[in-house]
Structure formats: C-alpha cells, structure tokens
Design an enzyme around this catalytic site. Structure first.
Site, mmCIF file in Angstrom:
data_model
loop_
_atom_site.group_PDB
_atom_site.id
_atom_site.type_symbol
_atom_site.label_atom_id
_atom_site.label_comp_id
_atom_site.label_asym_id
_atom_site.label_seq_id
_atom_site.Cartn_x
_atom_site.Cartn_y
_atom_site.Cartn_z
ATOM 1 N N GLY A 170 1.221 -40.942 -20.603
ATOM 2 C CA GLY A 170 0.301 -41.821 -20.929
ATOM 3 C C GLY A 170 -0.084 -43.001 -20.056
ATOM 4 N N ALA A 171 -1.103 -43.076 -19.558
ATOM 5 C CA ALA A 171 -1.289 -44.098 -18.289
ATOM 6 C C ALA A 171 -0.856 -45.483 -18.738
ATOM 7 C CB ALA A 171 -2.793 -44.165 -17.891
ATOM 8 N N GLY A 172 -0.926 -46.076 -19.621
ATOM 9 C CA GLY A 172 -0.512 -47.484 -19.865
ATOM 10 C C GLY A 172 0.934 -47.587 -20.103
ATOM 11 N N ARG A 203 3.210 -40.029 -10.001
ATOM 12 C CA ARG A 203 2.087 -39.177 -10.431
ATOM 13 C C ARG A 203 0.795 -39.579 -9.599
ATOM 14 N NH1 ARG A 203 1.847 -38.317 -16.256
ATOM 15 N NH2 ARG A 203 0.245 -36.839 -15.597
ATOM 16 N N CYS A 232 -6.187 -35.589 -26.404
ATOM 17 C CA CYS A 232 -4.980 -36.036 -25.700
ATOM 18 C C CYS A 232 -4.269 -37.082 -26.423
ATOM 19 C CB CYS A 232 -5.131 -36.168 -24.319
ATOM 20 S SG CYS A 232 -3.709 -36.057 -23.358
ATOM 21 N N SER A 273 -3.817 -41.035 -26.119
ATOM 22 C CA SER A 273 -4.069 -42.213 -25.827
ATOM 23 C C SER A 273 -3.918 -43.421 -26.432
ATOM 24 C CB SER A 273 -5.580 -42.399 -25.222
ATOM 25 O OG SER A 273 -6.113 -43.450 -25.163
ATOM 26 N N ALA A 326 -4.724 -46.596 -26.329
ATOM 27 C CA ALA A 326 -6.024 -47.117 -26.151
ATOM 28 C C ALA A 326 -7.029 -46.835 -27.124
ATOM 29 C CB ALA A 326 -6.493 -47.586 -24.681
ATOM 30 N N ASP A 376 -7.403 -42.189 -17.453
ATOM 31 C CA ASP A 376 -6.312 -42.412 -16.469
ATOM 32 C C ASP A 376 -6.637 -43.078 -15.352
ATOM 33 O OD1 ASP A 376 -3.714 -40.584 -16.887
ATOM 34 O OD2 ASP A 376 -5.473 -39.578 -18.042
ATOM 35 N N LYS A 384 -6.908 -49.798 -14.737
ATOM 36 C CA LYS A 384 -7.203 -48.395 -14.594
ATOM 37 C C LYS A 384 -8.200 -48.086 -13.549
ATOM 38 C CE LYS A 384 -4.963 -46.998 -18.717
ATOM 39 N NZ LYS A 384 -4.948 -46.646 -20.218
HETATM 40 P P1 RI2 Z 1 -3.262 -44.431 -22.706
HETATM 41 C C1 RI2 Z 1 -2.923 -39.645 -20.435
HETATM 42 O O1 RI2 Z 1 -2.287 -38.871 -19.276
HETATM 43 C C2 RI2 Z 1 -4.037 -39.073 -21.094
HETATM 44 O O2 RI2 Z 1 -4.915 -38.493 -20.074
HETATM 45 C C3 RI2 Z 1 -4.709 -40.146 -21.713
HETATM 46 O O3 RI2 Z 1 -5.921 -40.137 -21.985
HETATM 47 C C4 RI2 Z 1 -4.523 -41.353 -21.125
HETATM 48 O O4 RI2 Z 1 -3.229 -40.919 -20.333
HETATM 49 C C5 RI2 Z 1 -4.629 -42.769 -21.068
HETATM 50 O O5 RI2 Z 1 -3.403 -43.150 -22.241
HETATM 51 P P2 RI2 Z 1 -0.695 -38.180 -19.281
HETATM 52 O O6 RI2 Z 1 0.144 -39.410 -18.850
HETATM 53 O O7 RI2 Z 1 -2.910 -45.182 -21.183
HETATM 54 O O8 RI2 Z 1 -0.548 -37.684 -20.697
HETATM 55 O O9 RI2 Z 1 -4.480 -44.921 -23.355
HETATM 56 O O10 RI2 Z 1 -0.967 -37.019 -18.057
HETATM 57 O O11 RI2 Z 1 -2.106 -44.322 -23.619
#
Ligand code: RI2
Length: 334
Positions: A34-36, A76, A146, A148, A150, A215, A251
């Site tokens: 999750g990007a955050g 990443r 996915c 997220s 947010a 992302d 982001k």
């Molecule tokens: P939040 C995730 O990436 C997904 O692509 C998701 O949409 C995005 O991060 C944003 O996530 P990954 O780390 O920051 O699972 O909103 O590859 O939580």
C-alpha cells in the site's frame, strides 16, 4: 541545538522497530504494502536508524543516513510515495547538515521531519475521507480495486455519514489484495461483495462510481496504480460511471516534470503460477507487471488532502509542491 518534538509516537504504534536491511526486505516482499503504508514504514525505519546511528563527524553521520535512505528508496520502483517519503525525511536532516549542524542537530532534524511526515500522512488519509465522502451519494453502488487505505477512508466516511452504500471489490490478481479490502469493509459494516476481476464489466453496468487508490500521479494527470486499474477505468468510461482516485499529494511523481517516465515494477512469476505448473509447462513464458497507467481523460477527479483536483490541474499542483522534493534530492556534499 534543535530538540525532539513531543507527542510524535504514531509510527511506533503502526510498525515495529526494524533495521534498514529488514525494512528493505519487508518492502521488497510486500509484507508491508500500500503506497501510503510503505512510505510511512520507510520513514519509520529511517527515523529509527537516524536515532541510533553513530558517527564522529556531521559529514560521516549524514553520509550514513543518506545511504540508509537510498537503500530504502530502491525497494519498490513504481510507488513514488516511497522515494518522496524518504526524500521528505532527508530534507530535514539535509537542511541541518548544510547549515553546519552538529551530529545531534542533524539527528534531531531527521527524526522530527520523519515524525512530521508520518503524522501528516495519517492525517491526509482522514482528510481524503472527509472530502471524498461528500461526493458519494446515498445508495451509491461503488466498485473499488486492490487495497487502498485512502479509497477505503472515503468509503468508511460515507458509511459513517449514513449513506447506504454498496461496495464491490475486485479480487485484484495476482496477490488478491481485494480480499483484504472486502474483509475490512465488511467488518466495518459496509454492504460488501467480492467479485473476480473478470466480473468487473458486468458489475459496472449497475455501478454509480468507482473509487480507487493511487501509487503515482504523472505530470499529465495520468494515474499509475495496481495492475487492472486501467481496465476498470476503461469500463467506467464506457459505462459513463464516475472514476475517482483517492491520492495523497506525496504521490505526485515530480520526476515526470522533467520528462522521466514512471518505471513499472515487474514481479516474480511465481505470483501468477506455481513452480510445479511452470515445471510441467516449460514452453510457457510469463509476464507479471504489477502496475498500469490510466490516462487522464478517464479520470473524473483526484481527491487529495488539499481538495478535489481534476487531472488537468495536476501540473499546476506539482509546480506548487515541487520545492521540497527538489531540495530533498539529497546527496552528500563532499
Ligand atoms: P494506499 C497499492 O500498491 C495499490 O496499488 C493501491 O491502490 C495503492 O497502493 C495505494 O494504496 P501495492 O503496495 O496508499 O499493494 O491508498 O503494490 O493505501
């Protein structure tokens, strides 16, 4: 001498203390995703490293912190929240280093900036929820993709406001993060249905809007998000269903301002087929890109902590916020 700020312990509750090496492996293997979350996790690891690192001179200390930041940044390639979060943390230390600060000054500046980043990241998720939920109508049928935090913040806030929403979650192969989303939303009390990715188009015909996470955002307003997001956006476009992106402004991918492209991460093939299956089918090749790009014309608007931003306004927003990122492209001054 700068002193540590009080009451900035949020990260300790979210992640355990780990070494930079462990943090790198955790990010790489997506045990934290999750990007955050990955940005806060890296900021936490860098902060904890900065707290403990020992050096005789400011230059030596700052070199160690920069090296740790570089290692974390490389885990990443696509989720720009990771380098942006790390750069933000380094910005504090760098400012102190360049103004002749002692080891303790640089340490405290780095730790304080990390805590600021972690706190504001968590606050942004809440603010996005508040702002985005105002655009959700009572009775909306919403598709998400996915996992997220947010996007979920908007859905949860809309639910809290008493809007009787129904949410469909794509499974999101190959790592099935949609299962996590479905479990979390259902546990919250939201009417939640899990669908496989290939059921999305059929479901779209009865949807009112789609809300996804982010992302990275490119300078032209394009969205980089989990693989399959652009298919969801295409289907929403075809069905004239609102396509909304929940995204913290860290982001924004500033390097796209200067013409660089966003790297699309390619992950291990064993995420899409078992080793046994591969052994039985040696002639089959594999490809596992984990992000894709949704063009700006398929996006209605971004919900950021600063407000609603249409894709056409991303360039202006990026220019406004560029300064700290540029300043944070820290390299040791030898
Ligand atoms: P939040 C995730 O990436 C997904 O692509 C998701 O949409 C995005 O991060 C944003 O996530 P990954 O780390 O920051 O699972 O909103 O590859 O939580």
């Amino acid at each position: 001498m700068e002193t540590l700020k009080e009451g900035k312990e949020a990260s300790k509750e979210e992640f355990p203390k780990v070494s930079v090496e462990e943090a790198y492996d955790t990010l790489k293997s997506m045990r934290v995703h999750g990007a955050g979350r990955i940005a806060r996790f890296a900021a936490t690891a860098l902060r904890d490293y900065a707290k403990d690192a020992k050096a005789r001179t400011s230059r030596e200390y700052w070199g160690l912190v920069l090296k740790a930041g570089e290692k974390l940044r490389s885990a990443r390639p696509t989720a720009v929240s990771l380098p942006n979060g790390v750069n933000y943390v380094l910005y504090g230390g760098r400012t102190s280093f360049e103004s002749g600060g002692s080891v303790e000054d640089i340490r405290n500046a780095t730790v304080n900036t990390a805590d600021d980043f972690i706190t504001s990241s968590l606050d942004s998720v809440k603010e996005i929820g508040e702002i985005g939920a105002r655009r959700v109508k009572n009775g909306d049928v919403i598709i998400t993709h996915c996992n997220s935090e947010a996007a979920m913040s908007i859905l949860k806030k809309a639910y809290d406001m008493g809007k009787g929403i129904k949410v469909y979650c794509d499974e999101t192969r190959p790592k099935f993060q949609g299962h996590k989303t479905a479990a979390a939303l259902a546990a919250y009390g939201i009417d939640t249905t899990l669908i496989c990715d290939s059921a999305c188009r059929l479901t779209m015909s009865s949807a009112d809007r789609t809300i996804v996470g982010c992302d990275a955002i490119a300078v032209n307003g394009a969205l980089v998000n989990k693989i399959g997001t652009s298919q969801v956006a295409t289907m929403a476009h075809e069905a004239r269903v609102n396509f909304v992106v929940a995204a913290e402004t860290y982001k924004l991918d500033f390097k796209t301002l200067t013409g660089e492209l966003v790297d699309i991460e390619e992950r291990d093939y064993t995420e899409i087929a078992s080793k046994e299956w591969m052994t039985h089918n040696p002639k089959v090749k594999f490809s596992n890109p984990v992000f894709d790009v949704t063009p700006p014309e398929y996006i209605d608007f971004y919900v950021t902590e600063k407000g609603i931003v249409p894709p056409g306004a991303i360039f202006t927003l990026m220019k406004e916020l560029y300064q700290y990122s540029e300043g944070a492209q820290a390299t040791p001054a030898h």
